[in-house]
Scaffold this motif. Structure first.
Motif, PDB file in Angstrom:
ATOM      1  N   UNK A   1     -57.022 -71.947-194.147  1.00 28.19           N
ATOM      2  CA  UNK A   1     -55.694 -72.221-193.871  1.00 28.19           C
ATOM      3  C   UNK A   1     -55.077 -71.943-195.206  1.00 28.19           C
ATOM      4  N   UNK A   2     -55.588 -72.163-196.382  1.00 23.88           N
ATOM      5  CA  UNK A   2     -54.785 -72.184-197.664  1.00 23.88           C
ATOM      6  C   UNK A   2     -54.336 -70.625-197.908  1.00 23.88           C
ATOM      7  N   UNK A   3     -55.323 -69.780-197.641  1.00 25.88           N
ATOM      8  CA  UNK A   3     -54.889 -68.464-197.701  1.00 25.88           C
ATOM      9  C   UNK A   3     -53.826 -67.915-196.738  1.00 25.88           C
ATOM     10  N   UNK A   4     -54.150 -68.496-195.383  1.00 25.90           N
ATOM     11  CA  UNK A   4     -53.282 -67.794-194.359  1.00 25.90           C
ATOM     12  C   UNK A   4     -51.635 -68.552-194.334  1.00 25.90           C
ATOM     13  N   UNK A   5     -51.720 -69.706-194.544  1.00 20.54           N
ATOM     14  CA  UNK A   5     -50.507 -70.496-194.491  1.00 20.54           C
ATOM     15  C   UNK A   5     -49.854 -70.471-195.762  1.00 20.54           C
ATOM     16  N   UNK A   6     -50.528 -70.834-196.830  1.00 24.33           N
ATOM     17  CA  UNK A   6     -49.904 -71.125-198.056  1.00 24.33           C
ATOM     18  C   UNK A   6     -49.673 -69.681-198.721  1.00 24.33           C
ATOM     19  N   UNK A   7     -50.578 -69.026-199.147  1.00 24.66           N
ATOM     20  CA  UNK A   7     -50.695 -67.838-199.827  1.00 24.66           C
ATOM     21  C   UNK A   7     -49.949 -66.550-199.078  1.00 24.66           C
TER      22      UNK A   7
ATOM     23  N   UNK B   1     -63.257 -75.005-189.548  1.00 26.29           N
ATOM     24  CA  UNK B   1     -62.564 -75.942-190.459  1.00 26.29           C
ATOM     25  C   UNK B   1     -63.576 -76.352-191.503  1.00 26.29           C
ATOM     26  N   UNK B   2     -62.843 -76.570-192.847  1.00 24.94           N
ATOM     27  CA  UNK B   2     -63.553 -76.983-193.732  1.00 24.94           C
ATOM     28  C   UNK B   2     -62.799 -77.862-194.548  1.00 24.94           C
TER      29      UNK B   2
ATOM     30  N   UNK C   1     -57.984 -67.789-183.891  1.00 25.59           N
ATOM     31  CA  UNK C   1     -57.222 -68.816-183.064  1.00 25.59           C
ATOM     32  C   UNK C   1     -57.868 -69.982-182.793  1.00 25.59           C
ATOM     33  N   UNK C   2     -59.484 -70.110-183.180  1.00 27.91           N
ATOM     34  CA  UNK C   2     -60.131 -71.288-182.774  1.00 27.91           C
ATOM     35  C   UNK C   2     -59.632 -72.531-183.223  1.00 27.91           C
ATOM     36  N   UNK C   3     -59.006 -72.670-184.399  1.00 27.97           N
ATOM     37  CA  UNK C   3     -58.736 -73.905-184.787  1.00 27.97           C
ATOM     38  C   UNK C   3     -57.308 -74.391-184.218  1.00 27.97           C
ATOM     39  N   UNK C   4     -56.820 -73.706-183.293  1.00 31.67           N
ATOM     40  CA  UNK C   4     -55.825 -74.380-182.345  1.00 31.67           C
ATOM     41  C   UNK C   4     -56.279 -74.995-181.262  1.00 31.67           C
ATOM     42  N   UNK C   5     -57.540 -74.778-181.066  1.00 31.68           N
ATOM     43  CA  UNK C   5     -57.875 -75.152-179.464  1.00 31.68           C
ATOM     44  C   UNK C   5     -58.063 -76.608-179.280  1.00 31.68           C
ATOM     45  N   UNK C   6     -58.116 -76.996-178.004  1.00 28.01           N
ATOM     46  CA  UNK C   6     -58.497 -78.516-177.899  1.00 28.01           C
ATOM     47  C   UNK C   6     -60.132 -78.415-178.073  1.00 28.01           C
ATOM     48  N   UNK C   7     -60.597 -79.721-178.239  1.00 32.09           N
ATOM     49  CA  UNK C   7     -62.128 -80.089-178.469  1.00 32.09           C
ATOM     50  C   UNK C   7     -62.752 -79.451-177.213  1.00 32.09           C
ATOM     51  N   UNK C   8     -62.488 -79.631-176.149  1.00 32.30           N
ATOM     52  CA  UNK C   8     -63.337 -78.848-174.841  1.00 32.30           C
ATOM     53  C   UNK C   8     -63.536 -77.625-175.126  1.00 32.30           C
ATOM     54  N   UNK C   9     -62.256 -76.849-175.400  1.00 31.76           N
ATOM     55  CA  UNK C   9     -62.084 -75.291-175.239  1.00 31.76           C
ATOM     56  C   UNK C   9     -63.174 -74.767-176.559  1.00 31.76           C
TER      57      UNK C   9
END
Length: 388
Positions: free
Chosen positions: A260-266, A101-102, A53-61
């Motif tokens: 994200x491509x694998x999780x969301x799209x595929x 992130x990539x 879930x790291x991609x959903x965190x705010x910058x500080x967290x």
């Protein structure tokens, strides 16, 4: 000369942290290696959830998690050293971190082939864009150095991305230097990627274990052991056609994928199809085999008579996936070979160790021919863990 290095790798499949203590032998322009000790530390459900879930965190967290995960890595290094009596033997830690992130830039030599991010839209900002790209791996190298007191190399991909490259794959430098008699490589990790070291080409093919594991989890198991669930299912032709038709597969290298491509799209496409888990697994195994075959049928990758391919990563243990791959590759005259278990499971951690040593030696460790960057580079941030 012998370098005693501990390589760390956390892959997109989220199965755990790989640690490989290796001796790297450098002499007369050649490299060799020996595995001295290696271990995979499974993530607890809590760490798996936090990384996922790291991609959903705010910058500080997110930045706080980066420090906390760095301390976690340092503690695992200390435990690894202590449990094996390696005190005062490890000279360097080289940590890949965990990619969250990539999003490399779309401009430059890699134009039109950035990492997939989300739906069909690629991760870059459009061909010819002047907006720079980025890549981010959790696991502060400074924290690792502080906890362990050891020199640490981290942030391995950032310079290549700053030079307009994909920042991936970075494994080919290790394949070239540590396996000089081998030309073709396939890694079946969270993402599948192929390498042709003679041609200086490597790229991400398609999501692999990350999607297979997500499907298996619907049956209450962490992964499909030996592909038994997939083998019991049926290929869904309409789903296979949709997956094979994704735009990423028509892009030319250099190119790379993010999670994200694998999780969301595929994975999202498979779920939306309404098929059973078994049929989804069977169809996706077929998709992986077909896409690897398509990648290798490209004349830029498979133009020479030497056709043995070394297969590593967790997917090499999936008997049904290997069966489908071998059948698809046989039509191209390519033989898929699985090496010794240490190389299968810890090749990426081994290459991280080499990557770190090359950074220490101020020698190039990232290849522009692979990533599309403006030049080869010496990637990695170096942190001194001791005073003086």
């Amino acid at each position: 000369m012998i370098y005693r290095v501990l390589g760390l790798m956390s892959g997109s499949s989220l199965d755990g942290l790989d640690l490989a203590y290796v001796h790297l032998h450098a002499g007369a322009g050649k490299w060799g290696y020996t595995f001295e000790a290696a271990e995979t530390v499974p993530y607890t459900p809590e760490w798996r959830s936090r990384l996922e879930g790291a991609a959903t965190l705010d910058a500080r967290t997110y930045l706080l998690l980066d420090q906390e995960y760095g301390h976690f890595l340092g503690e695992k290094v200390n435990a690894f050293i202590r449990d094996r009596g390696l005190d005062f033997q490890v000279q360097l830690v080289a940590s890949h971190g965990h990619t969250v992130f990539h999003q490399p830039a779309a401009g430059g030599r890699g134009a039109g082939a950035p990492a997939g991010h989300g739906a069909e839209a690629p991760a870059g900002h459009g061909a010819g864009s002047s907006v720079p790209g980025m890549t981010a791996q959790l696991g502060s190298g400074a924290a690792i150095a502080a906890v362990t007191g050891l020199q640490t190399v981290s942030d391995l991909r950032a310079l290549d991305v700053a030079l307009g490259g994909q920042g991936a794959p970075i494994i080919p430098i290790g394949e070239k230097l540590l396996f000089p008699g081998q030309r073709y490589f396939l890694n079946l990790g969270g993402i599948a990627n192929v390498s042709d070291t003679a041609a200086g080409i490597a790229f991400d093919v398609c999501p692999a274990n990350r999607v297979l594991n997500l499907l298996a989890e619907q049956k209450g198991v962490p992964f499909d052991r030996d592909g038994v669930l997939a083998a019991s299912g049926k290929v869904v032709p309409s789903l296979l056609k949709t997956l094979d038709g994704l735009a990423y597969y028509r892009q030319a290298p250099p190119k790379s994928l993010d999670n994200a491509f694998g999780i969301r799209m595929v994975y999202g496409t498979i779920r939306e199809s309404g098929c059973t888990v078994e049929d989804g697994l069977r169809t996706y195994v077929e998709h992986i085999a077909r896409q690897v075959g398509a990648a290798l049928s490209d004349r830029r990758v498979a133009e020479m008579p030497a056709r043995e391919m070394l297969v590593t990563g967790g997917g090499a243990h999936n008997g049904f996936l290997m069966e489908r791959l071998r059948e698809n590759l046989a039509s191209l005259g390519i033989q898929a070979t699985v090496p010794e278990a240490g190389v299968v499971d810890f090749k990426e951690a081994l290459v991280m160790a080499l990557f770190g040593v090359l950074r220490l030696r101020q020698e190039e460790n990232t290849l522009a021919s692979v990533t599309g960057a403006s030049r080869n580079s010496i990637g990695g941030a170096l942190w001194n863990g001791q005073e003086g």
